[in-house]
Design an enzyme around this catalytic site. Structure first.
Site, short mmCIF file in Angstrom:
data_model
loop_
_atom_site.label_atom_id
_atom_site.label_comp_id
_atom_site.label_asym_id
_atom_site.label_seq_id
_atom_site.Cartn_x
_atom_site.Cartn_y
_atom_site.Cartn_z
N LYS A 1 95.08 24.34 43.10
CA LYS A 1 93.71 23.93 43.54
C LYS A 1 92.98 25.18 44.51
O LYS A 1 94.47 25.18 44.99
CB LYS A 1 93.70 23.37 43.78
CG LYS A 1 92.13 22.47 43.37
CD LYS A 1 91.90 20.51 43.54
CE LYS A 1 89.88 20.00 43.80
NZ LYS A 1 89.85 18.50 43.63
N GLU B 1 86.72 3.49 37.23
CA GLU B 1 85.43 2.63 37.90
C GLU B 1 85.58 1.49 36.76
O GLU B 1 85.18 0.17 37.76
CB GLU B 1 83.81 3.19 37.49
CG GLU B 1 84.35 4.31 38.93
CD GLU B 1 84.45 5.74 38.38
OE1 GLU B 1 85.33 5.40 37.34
OE2 GLU B 1 84.21 7.05 39.08
N ARG C 1 79.59 3.54 35.61
CA ARG C 1 80.57 3.21 34.68
C ARG C 1 81.62 1.66 34.08
O ARG C 1 81.92 0.97 32.87
CB ARG C 1 82.14 4.24 34.55
CG ARG C 1 81.97 5.25 34.50
CD ARG C 1 82.47 5.53 33.13
NE ARG C 1 82.01 6.94 32.28
CZ ARG C 1 83.21 7.72 32.72
NH1 ARG C 1 83.88 8.04 33.51
NH2 ARG C 1 82.34 9.36 32.00
C1 LIG Z 1 82.99 9.05 36.59
C2 LIG Z 1 83.43 9.73 37.88
N1 LIG Z 1 83.59 9.23 38.77
C3 LIG Z 1 83.77 10.02 39.55
C4 LIG Z 1 84.04 11.12 40.52
C5 LIG Z 1 83.82 12.23 40.62
N2 LIG Z 1 85.09 13.75 40.92
C6 LIG Z 1 84.36 14.62 40.86
S1 LIG Z 1 85.90 15.79 40.65
C7 LIG Z 1 86.81 14.34 40.54
C8 LIG Z 1 87.93 14.98 40.70
C9 LIG Z 1 88.53 15.27 39.59
O1 LIG Z 1 89.82 16.05 39.22
P1 LIG Z 1 90.48 16.94 37.74
O2 LIG Z 1 90.32 16.11 36.79
O3 LIG Z 1 92.00 16.96 38.32
O4 LIG Z 1 90.11 18.06 38.22
P2 LIG Z 1 90.14 19.70 39.73
O5 LIG Z 1 88.71 19.12 40.76
O6 LIG Z 1 91.81 18.74 40.31
O7 LIG Z 1 90.49 20.76 39.28
C10 LIG Z 1 86.57 13.39 40.82
C11 LIG Z 1 86.83 11.88 41.14
C12 LIG Z 1 83.35 11.69 38.24
N3 LIG Z 1 82.91 13.11 38.72
N4 LIG Z 1 82.91 10.69 37.69
#
Ligand SMILES: Cc1ncc(C[n+]2csc(CCOP(=O)(O)OP(=O)(O)O)c2C)c(N)n1
Length: 606
Positions: A283, A360, A388
Site C-alpha cells: 500500500k 458490519e 449492511r
Molecule cells: C461495507 C463497508 N465498510 C467499510 C468501508 C470503508 N472502507 C473503504 S476501503 C476499506 C479497506 C479496504 O481494504 P482492502 O480491501 O484490503 O483494500 P486496500 O485499501 O488495502 O487496497 C474500508 C474499511 C466500505 N467501503 N464498505
C-alpha cells in the site's frame, strides 16, 4: 513534470501498443500524477498507488469494456479511470466537474458496476458470469478484491457459490496486509502465511527465471505457476482453502512486477473455471511517506479544506474516559478505528476493543451477544455502512431489546465520497424498528452529554451525527429521554431541527416570532411539546439531513394526524433519489437549509 505517455493514452487500446519497458515509464507517470492530484483534491492515495501495476496489467491483457473488470470497494480505481479516457476529468477528482472517487457506471462504460461499499465484487462478478453463460455471450469477468474486503461476509457467501458453480471467472486477491489500518482476523493471518512461506520466496525467483526464458505470453508460465502452487500446497499441507472450495489458486506473485503480472493474466484469462490469482502489493508503493504510513495516507483531505470539529474525537476520548471506571464498556469497529475515533479506545482499553474487520453484520450481532451477557457495547460505524447490518439490528438487537449503542458517524450528506457513502437513510430505517431510541446532538458538548446519558440507558440506542460541527452552542443541558430543547423562544413560527446542520441553518433566522427547537430525540418524539404547538395559527417547519420518506418530519406529521392536525407543517429533507452531487453545502442549500428559503416558507402568506 513532462509526461511522455500520460496525455497520449486515451483508452486501453493505446496501452496495448506499449512495450513492457514503456509501460513501466507510464506506471511512474501515473504514480506521479495521482500523488499530485490527490494532494490537491483529496482522495484515496495509498490504495491507488499500490494497485497501479495490477491495473495496468489487467487493462493490458483483458479487453474492457467487453471484459468486465470489477474493483472491490472501488477506491483504488484512479489508474483505471485515467487509462480509460478520463485523464482530463481526473484533474478535478471528487468534484462535480471531475470524476468521482469510485466506479460509477454513469460516468463510464469502463466502470462495470457502481460501487463503494466493500466485499461486493465477487457476488457481482458471479452474477455477471452467470448472465453471460445463460445468454451465451463471450467475455471475461475479473473481480479484484483486497485482503481487507475479504474480511466481509459477503465475500465468503460468494466464494461458497463460485466454488460450487465452476463458473468461468477470475478473482484477483490484492493482498497488501492492510485494510484501512492493519488488517485483522484469521483470514488475514492465513494470507500472511501464504505470503511468508519460505518456499514462496524461492519459487518467486524461480517463476521470475522461468518468465525470463519465455516468449511474452508464453503458456509455460502456467507450469511455473503450477509449480509455485504445488510447492505452496506442500507447505500448507495440501490445505489451500480456495482449492478445497473448487477455485484454482495461483500465487502469491509480486504485484508490482508488471511483466510477471501480464504473463500470469495472459495464461489464465481463458481458463474455463474459477481462478484465484493471489498478488502481494504494498500500500502506498512508490511514495515513501505513504509506504511508511499507509493508514494515514489511505484517505487524504483536500488542500485547504475548511475544517470542522470532528465528533469522532469526542467519541474516542469520552468513551475511553468512561471505560476507565466502567468495565462494562466495550467498543467495536468494523475496520474503521481512525475514522470513527476509536483508535484512542484501542490504545487505552485494548482488552475491551474489537476490530472485527469489514463485517458490519457480524459487528451488530456480536454486540448483541456482548450486551446479552451484561456488557455495554458501543458500535461506532458510518451511517451508510450500517445499512449492511440492518436485519441484525432488527432481529438480534431490537427484538431482544438489548442495550447496544450505535454511534452513527458520517450521517447525512458526505460530499466528495459521493453517492455510495451518503448517510441519508438511517433516521428512516431506524425509526421504523420497535424498541430503538434515536437521538442526534447539536454539537460536541451535547454528544458528550448523550454519551454520558447512554451509560444507564438499558435498551437499543442510536446516536447519529455528521463528520463534524462548526457552531459550538456552549455547555449542553443534561439529557432526558424524549425531551427536546427550545433554543430560542418565539410565538407562532416553529423550526424543529434534527442535528447541527439543521440547527445552524435555522439559527440564521432572528425574527422574534420564530421559535427554534433542538430536536435531541428523533424517536421517541416529544409529544408533550408537539401537543403544545399543534394550533391552527402555527407554522411548523421540520429540518433533517435525511430522506423525507420515513424520516423525522413524517413522524411529526403522522403524530399530528393521529391527534387531529391543526398546525401547518412543511418538511425539509432529501428527496426520494440517490444523491450524486459531491458538494454537501450545495445539496443542503438545495433542500432548503438556507436563510432565504426558510424566510420564504415562513412569510409565504404575508
Ligand atoms: C461495507 C463497508 N465498510 C467499510 C468501508 C470503508 N472502507 C473503504 S476501503 C476499506 C479497506 C479496504 O481494504 P482492502 O480491501 O484490503 O483494500 P486496500 O485499501 O488495502 O487496497 C474500508 C474499511 C466500505 N467501503 N464498505
Amino acid at each position: 513534470m513532462e509526461y511522455k505517455y500520460l496525455d497520449n493514452i486515451k483508452s486501453p487500446k493505446d496501452l496495448k501498443e506499449l512495450s513492457c519497458s514503456q509501460l513501466k515509464i507510464y506506471a511512474a507517470e501515473l504514480r506521479d500524477y495521482i500523488v499530485e492530484t490527490v494532494m490537491r483534491q483529496g482522495g484515496h492515495l495509498a490504495s491507488n498507488l499500490g494497485a497501479i501495476e495490477l491495473t495496468l496489467a489487467l487493462h493490458y491483457v483483458f479487453d474492457a469494456p467487453q471484459d468486465k473488470l470489477l474493483f472491490d470497494v472501488g477506491h483504488q480505481t484512479y489508474a483505471h479511470k485515467i487509462i480509460t479516457g478520463r485523464k482530463k476529468d481526473f484533474d478535478l477528482l471528487r468534484t462535480n466537474d471531475g470524476v468521482c472517487g469510485f466506479p460509477n457506471a454513469k460516468e463510464s462504460e469502463y466502470d462495470a458496476f457502481t460501487m463503494g461499499h466493500s466485499s461486493t465484487s465477487l457476488s457481482v462478478g458471479l452474477g455477471i458470469a452467470r448472465a453471460r453463460d445463460i445468454k451465451s455471450d463471450n467475455y471475461r469477468v475479473v473481480s479484484v478484491i483486497g485482503d481487507g474486503a475479504f474480511t466481509g461476509g459477503m465475500a465468503f457467501e460468494a466464494l461458497n457459490d463460485i466454488g460450487a458453480s465452476g463458473a468461468k471467472m477470475i478473482i484477483v486477491l490484492n493482498d497488501n496486509e492492510m485494510s484501512i489500518s492493519k488488517n485483522v482476523g484469521a483470514i488475514s493471518n492465513y494470507f500472511t502465511k501464504l505470503r511468508l512461506s519460505k518456499r514462496y520466496s524461492k519459487f518467486k525467483s524461480r517463476v521470475k527465471r522461468g518468465i525470463a526464458s519465455l516468449p511474452f505470453f508464453g503458456d509455460k508460465i502456467m507450469r511455473c505457476a503450477e509449480i509455485t502452487k504445488n510447492s505452496l500446497k506442500a507447505v500448507m499441507q495440501n490445505k489451500i482453502m480456495f482449492e478445497q472450495m473448487g477455485i484454482k489458486y495461483f500465487g502469491p506473485f509480486d504485484g508490482h512486477d508488471l511483466h510477471s503480472l501480464i504473463e500470469i493474466f495472459s495464461s489464465v484469462k481463458d481458463k474455463n473455471e474459477p481462478i484465484l490469482i493471489h498478488v502481494a502489493t504494498h500500500k502506498g508503493y512508490g511514495y515513501p511517506d505513504a509506504e511508511k504510513n499507509p493508514d494515514k495516507f489511505h484517505g487524504v483531505a483536500p488542500k485547504g479544506e475548511k475544517s470542522c470539529f470532528p465528533y469522532s474525537e469526542i467519541v474516542g476520548k469520552q468513551l475511553s474516559d468512561f471505560a476507565d471506571s466502567d468495565n462494562r464498556i466495550v467498543a467495536i469497529t468494523a475496520a474503521m478505528a481512525d475514522g470513527t475515533g476509536l483508535s484512542e479506545f484501542a490504545l487505552r482499553h485494548k482488552e475491551r476493543y474489537f476490530d472485527v474487520g469489514i463485517a458490519e453484520q457480524h459487528a451488530v450481532t456480536m454486540a448483541a451477544g456482548l450486551a446479552k451477557q451484561g456488557l455495554k457495547p458501543y458500535f461506532a460505524v458510518y451511517s451508510s455502512f450500517l445499512q449492511r447490518g440492518y436485519d441484525q439490528i432488527v432481529h438480534d438487537v431490537c427484538l431482544n431489546s438489548l442495550p447496544v449503542t450505535f454511534l452513527i458517524d458520517r450521517a447525512g450528506v458526505v460530499g466528495p465520497d459521493g453517492v455510495t457513502h451518503q448517510g441519508v437513510l438511517d433516521i428512516s430505517y431506524l425509526c421504523m424498528i420497535p424498541n430503538i431510541t434515536v437521538c442526534t446532538p447539536k454539537d460536541g458538548n451535547e454528544l458528550g452529554e448523550m454519551l454520558k446519558w447512554s451509560l444507564d440507558f438499558n435498551a437499543p440506542l442510536a446516536i447519529r451525527y455528521p463528520k463534524g460541527y462548526i457552531k459550538d452552542y456552549g455547555n449542553a443541558a443534561s439529557i432526558a429521554l424524549g425531551k427536546w430543547e427550545v433554543i430560542k423562544k418565539g410565538t407562532n413560527k416553529i423550526l424543529l431541527c434534527a442535528g447541527n446542520r439543521a440547527l445552524d441553518a435555522a439559527c440564521e433566522i432572528t425574527d422574534e416570532n420564530v421559535e427554534i427547537v433542538n430536536v435531541r430525540f428523533i424517536k421517541p418524539l416529544d409529544t408533550e411539546y408537539l401537543d403544545s404547538i399543534n394550533k391552527a395559527e402555527n407554522t411548523v417547519i421540520t429540518f433533517e439531513d435525511n430522506v423525507i420518506k420515513g424520516g423525522f418530519g413524517e413522524s411529526v406529521l403522522s403524530y399530528f394526524n393521529s391527534v387531529g392536525k391543526r398546525a401547518d407543517v412543511t418538511i425539509l429533507g432529501h428527496k426520494d433519489e440517490y444523491i450524486e452531487n459531491l458538494d454537501s453545502a450545495e445539496v443542503l442549500n438545495k433542500i432548503g437549509f438556507s436563510k432565504k428559503n426558510i424566510e420564504n416558507l415562513l412569510y409565504k402568506n404575508s
